[in-house]
Write an enzyme that holds these catalytic residues in place. Sequence first.
Site, PDB file in Angstrom:
ATOM      1  N   HIS A   2      17.688  33.251  48.541  1.00 17.21           N
ATOM      2  CA  HIS A   2      16.379  33.272  48.774  1.00 17.21           C
ATOM      3  C   HIS A   2      15.186  33.976  48.709  1.00 17.21           C
ATOM      4  O   HIS A   2      14.057  34.007  48.992  1.00 17.21           O
ATOM      5  CB  HIS A   2      16.413  32.569  50.371  1.00 17.21           C
ATOM      6  CG  HIS A   2      16.456  33.597  51.434  1.00 17.21           C
ATOM      7  ND1 HIS A   2      17.823  33.734  51.835  1.00 17.21           N
ATOM      8  CD2 HIS A   2      15.637  34.364  52.071  1.00 17.21           C
ATOM      9  CE1 HIS A   2      17.708  34.677  53.010  1.00 17.21           C
ATOM     10  NE2 HIS A   2      16.431  34.848  52.812  1.00 17.21           N
ATOM     11  N   ASP A   8      23.927  31.290  49.603  1.00 19.44           N
ATOM     12  CA  ASP A   8      22.691  32.008  49.332  1.00 19.44           C
ATOM     13  C   ASP A   8      23.280  33.658  48.871  1.00 19.44           C
ATOM     14  O   ASP A   8      23.294  34.262  49.727  1.00 19.44           O
ATOM     15  CB  ASP A   8      22.138  32.167  51.126  1.00 19.44           C
ATOM     16  CG  ASP A   8      20.711  32.668  50.958  1.00 19.44           C
ATOM     17  OD1 ASP A   8      20.350  33.167  49.821  1.00 19.44           O
ATOM     18  OD2 ASP A   8      20.272  33.019  51.969  1.00 19.44           O
ATOM     19  N   SER A  49      17.015  40.176  54.299  1.00 21.10           N
ATOM     20  CA  SER A  49      17.848  39.313  53.673  1.00 21.10           C
ATOM     21  C   SER A  49      18.267  40.175  52.478  1.00 21.10           C
ATOM     22  O   SER A  49      17.946  41.003  52.122  1.00 21.10           O
ATOM     23  CB  SER A  49      16.916  37.929  53.313  1.00 21.10           C
ATOM     24  OG  SER A  49      16.476  37.351  54.276  1.00 21.10           O
TER      25      SER A  49
END
Length: 252
Positions: free
Chosen positions: A65, A113, A208
Amino acid sequence: MPPILILLTLLLPLRAGAEEIIGGHVVKPHSRPYMAFVMSVDIKGNRIYCGGFLIQDDFVLTAAHCKNSSVQSSMTVTLGAHNITAKEETQQIIPVAKDIPHPDYNATIFYSDIMLLKLESKAKRTKAVRPLKLPRSNARVKPGDVCSVAGWGSRSINDTKASARLREVQLVIQEDEECKKRFRYYTETTEICAGDLKKIKTPFKGDSGGPLVCDNQAYGLFAYAKNGTISSGIFTKVVHFLPWISWNMKLL
């Protein structure tokens, strides 16, 4: 990308959807030489920045992402950084030649992810730039194990800007069944749940893709945390994706 452009982006608020470190402490400069600062910029100048980590001289792992959804976008990786707002001699800024999100990635529930970045040139290994080892295919972490995650995220929930200096927090691996109660889409096959139910310590915005490091190996990379409940976070389980990582590295 010139260093000054990176400095300017850090003066902006964190983009929603990124994740940051809550709690923790500033690490000794360049003591986490595998850490990567990943930036994705589209043609309109919209930016996403994340953490990541070097696994080979020309490959970085991060979260899927972290890729800008625009077709016309570019990515760069900064290695060897401690203070990301400073022009440090240790920094190596390398464009990404190819980004490879996992084909099963689901942006709604953060399933699979994970993304592999092929750099345009190999990083030069120094005291400030070195790869992080990946675990063996049969390696596992268990509830109660203490691991760590680092990043340039905010120091508090209400802080909307990234930390200039690299910070790290220790997290405890949680029971899968407990995490299923708190995270609707949690899947133990492909994810690891880590945090501290008694303290506010977790990645949350701007970080992230940062590695969950256990015994000096990357067992996970940060995917998401639950809004309003930041005592734990979910990490993509690296071991599950080792065949995919190895296959793509051989192809490129």
